[in-house]
Design a protein around this motif. Structure first.
Motif, PDB file in Angstrom:
ATOM      1  N   LEU A  40      16.556  37.894  -5.111  1.00 21.12           N
ATOM      2  CA  LEU A  40      14.866  38.586  -4.463  1.00 21.12           C
ATOM      3  C   LEU A  40      13.748  38.922  -4.040  1.00 21.12           C
ATOM      4  O   LEU A  40      12.959  39.511  -4.699  1.00 21.12           O
ATOM      5  CB  LEU A  40      14.987  36.348  -3.215  1.00 21.12           C
ATOM      6  N   ALA A  41      15.042  40.200  -3.543  1.00 16.27           N
ATOM      7  CA  ALA A  41      14.358  41.511  -3.198  1.00 16.27           C
ATOM      8  C   ALA A  41      14.153  42.091  -4.815  1.00 16.27           C
ATOM      9  O   ALA A  41      12.704  42.124  -5.070  1.00 16.27           O
ATOM     10  CB  ALA A  41      15.608  42.783  -2.929  1.00 16.27           C
ATOM     11  N   ALA A  42      14.931  41.985  -6.002  1.00 14.41           N
ATOM     12  CA  ALA A  42      14.644  41.922  -7.109  1.00 14.41           C
ATOM     13  C   ALA A  42      13.566  41.397  -7.827  1.00 14.41           C
ATOM     14  O   ALA A  42      12.436  42.113  -9.081  1.00 14.41           O
ATOM     15  CB  ALA A  42      15.911  41.923  -8.173  1.00 14.41           C
ATOM     16  N   LEU A  43      12.892  40.673  -8.059  1.00 17.42           N
ATOM     17  CA  LEU A  43      11.823  39.440  -8.324  1.00 17.42           C
ATOM     18  C   LEU A  43      11.156  40.511  -7.740  1.00 17.42           C
ATOM     19  O   LEU A  43      10.018  40.421  -8.347  1.00 17.42           O
ATOM     20  CB  LEU A  43      12.143  38.311  -8.105  1.00 17.42           C
ATOM     21  N   LEU A  44      10.545  40.166  -6.125  1.00 12.34           N
ATOM     22  CA  LEU A  44       9.928  40.580  -5.454  1.00 12.34           C
ATOM     23  C   LEU A  44       9.267  42.255  -5.450  1.00 12.34           C
ATOM     24  O   LEU A  44       8.195  42.791  -5.672  1.00 12.34           O
ATOM     25  CB  LEU A  44       9.918  40.203  -3.770  1.00 12.34           C
ATOM     26  N   ALA A  65       9.985  43.453  -8.609  1.00 10.70           N
ATOM     27  CA  ALA A  65       9.237  43.796  -9.695  1.00 10.70           C
ATOM     28  C   ALA A  65       7.967  43.178  -9.797  1.00 10.70           C
ATOM     29  O   ALA A  65       6.578  43.416 -10.376  1.00 10.70           O
ATOM     30  CB  ALA A  65       9.659  43.468 -10.796  1.00 10.70           C
ATOM     31  N   ARG A  66       6.908  42.413  -8.781  1.00  5.55           N
ATOM     32  CA  ARG A  66       5.762  41.677  -8.489  1.00  5.55           C
ATOM     33  C   ARG A  66       4.968  42.833  -7.785  1.00  5.55           C
ATOM     34  O   ARG A  66       3.970  42.404  -7.481  1.00  5.55           O
ATOM     35  CB  ARG A  66       5.840  40.644  -8.326  1.00  5.55           C
ATOM     36  N   GLY A  67       4.937  44.113  -7.663  1.00  8.15           N
ATOM     37  CA  GLY A  67       4.703  44.693  -6.545  1.00  8.15           C
ATOM     38  C   GLY A  67       5.078  44.816  -4.836  1.00  8.15           C
ATOM     39  O   GLY A  67       3.907  45.418  -4.319  1.00  8.15           O
ATOM     40  N   TYR A  68       5.320  44.310  -4.342  1.00  9.17           N
ATOM     41  CA  TYR A  68       6.035  44.100  -2.678  1.00  9.17           C
ATOM     42  C   TYR A  68       7.041  45.193  -2.530  1.00  9.17           C
ATOM     43  O   TYR A  68       7.681  45.330  -2.968  1.00  9.17           O
ATOM     44  CB  TYR A  68       6.724  42.925  -2.373  1.00  9.17           C
ATOM     45  N   THR A  69       6.876  44.995  -0.866  1.00  9.67           N
ATOM     46  CA  THR A  69       7.184  46.199  -0.105  1.00  9.67           C
ATOM     47  C   THR A  69       8.487  45.671   0.975  1.00  9.67           C
ATOM     48  O   THR A  69       8.724  44.041   0.709  1.00  9.67           O
ATOM     49  CB  THR A  69       7.938  47.678   1.026  1.00  9.67           C
ATOM     50  N   VAL A  70       9.876  45.469   0.272  1.00  8.97           N
ATOM     51  CA  VAL A  70      11.074  44.626   0.564  1.00  8.97           C
ATOM     52  C   VAL A  70      11.545  45.075   1.695  1.00  8.97           C
ATOM     53  O   VAL A  70      12.033  46.380   1.297  1.00  8.97           O
ATOM     54  CB  VAL A  70      11.321  44.363  -0.998  1.00  8.97           C
ATOM     55  N   HIS A  71      12.225  44.421   2.224  1.00 12.34           N
ATOM     56  CA  HIS A  71      13.312  44.963   3.293  1.00 12.34           C
ATOM     57  C   HIS A  71      14.377  43.858   3.301  1.00 12.34           C
ATOM     58  O   HIS A  71      13.859  42.304   3.619  1.00 12.34           O
ATOM     59  CB  HIS A  71      12.714  45.116   5.098  1.00 12.34           C
ATOM     60  N   THR A  72      15.365  43.615   3.216  1.00  8.88           N
ATOM     61  CA  THR A  72      15.829  42.442   3.551  1.00  8.88           C
ATOM     62  C   THR A  72      17.442  43.421   4.608  1.00  8.88           C
ATOM     63  O   THR A  72      18.194  43.752   5.214  1.00  8.88           O
ATOM     64  CB  THR A  72      17.527  42.521   1.944  1.00  8.88           C
ATOM     65  N   PHE A  73      17.887  41.363   5.425  1.00 13.90           N
ATOM     66  CA  PHE A  73      18.252  41.891   6.632  1.00 13.90           C
ATOM     67  C   PHE A  73      18.610  40.717   6.504  1.00 13.90           C
ATOM     68  O   PHE A  73      18.779  39.472   5.721  1.00 13.90           O
ATOM     69  CB  PHE A  73      17.473  41.341   7.576  1.00 13.90           C
ATOM     70  N   THR A  74      20.692  41.017   7.108  1.00 14.43           N
ATOM     71  CA  THR A  74      22.158  40.105   6.796  1.00 14.43           C
ATOM     72  C   THR A  74      22.132  39.207   7.406  1.00 14.43           C
ATOM     73  O   THR A  74      22.417  37.962   7.789  1.00 14.43           O
ATOM     74  CB  THR A  74      22.386  41.546   7.178  1.00 14.43           C
TER      75      THR A  74
END
Length: 224
Positions: free
Chosen positions: A27-31, A33-42
């Motif tokens: 999901l992070a890779a997809l978003l 690539a679309r220009g979003y700033t992404v933060h991931t949490f476990t």
């Protein structure tokens, strides 16, 4: 109206909260690539302690995780009055929980594995709704700040003027309300000028909309 094809601003935030590393990465890779700033949490607890809930954006939130469930995280976000908008991610068989979450205010729910275009459309919708709500809250805060800069007497006059009545009628209403503090229409006009200046408005119509936006139109006899 769909927002699916609008390019996001570089600072448009998406938080991914999922205990599956593969899901987070894809999901992070997809978003990204679309220009979003992404933060991931476990997990939910980490997200709630580290993310800025006051900054607009979207949360992709897994319904079922170790520790806090997605619904528990969502409820904690609601209690904190966040402007973030939530899109739930659910596994097969979690339809009832997902639908219940949407009824409680989530923007959407998607079943894993997510279709890319459906996911991007949901994220775009959620981020736009979040930005609109943040803007409305910011505007209301500014209006309230200006309103509180008025004196109690000016607030009283403003609430009466907001109903569309004339200076003469305002003076009469105030005299009836407090016979020991009569006021003449020229003084009302002086207050009107000061009120318009402090609130940065130009007409009684604008004043009426402002008073309504602040939820003050129903109680002119009890100014803030």
């Amino acid at each position: 109206m769909t927002h699916a094809h609008l390019a996001p601003a570089a600072d448009t935030l998406v938080h991914i909260v999922d205990d599956d590393e593969g899901v987070r990465q894809s999901l992070a890779a997809l978003l990204l690539a679309r220009g979003y700033t992404v933060h991931t949490f476990t997990g939910g607890a980490t997200f709630l302690s580290q993310a800025s809930l006051a900054q607009p954006g979207c949360v992709l939130l897994d319904l079922r995780m170790d520790g806090m469930s997605g619904l528990q995280v969502f409820e904690a976000m609601r209690q904190q009055g966040t402007v973030l908008k939530t899109v739930f991610l659910s596994a097969h068989g979690e339809l009832a929980s997902a639908v219940a979450a949407v009824k409680q205010g989530a923007v959407d729910w998607l079943e894993k594995p997510c279709d890319e275009q459906t996911l991007l459309a949901a994220v775009s919708k959620a981020t736009h709704l979040s930005q609109e709500q943040a803007h409305q809250m910011q505007r209301r805060g500014l209006l309230l700040e200006r309103w509180n800069a008025l004196s109690p007497r000016q607030q009283e006059v403003a609430q009466l003027l907001a109903t569309g009545i004339s200076s003469k009628e305002v003076a009469r209403a105030l005299a009836q309300r407090d016979p020991e503090r009569p006021i003449d229409p020229r003084t009302v006009d002086t207050h009107r000028s000061a009120i318009f200046l402090k609130l940065d408005i130009r007409s009684s119509h604008e004043l009426g909309m402002l008073v309504e936006d602040l939820g003050l139109s129903g109680s002119p006899s009890h100014p803030l």
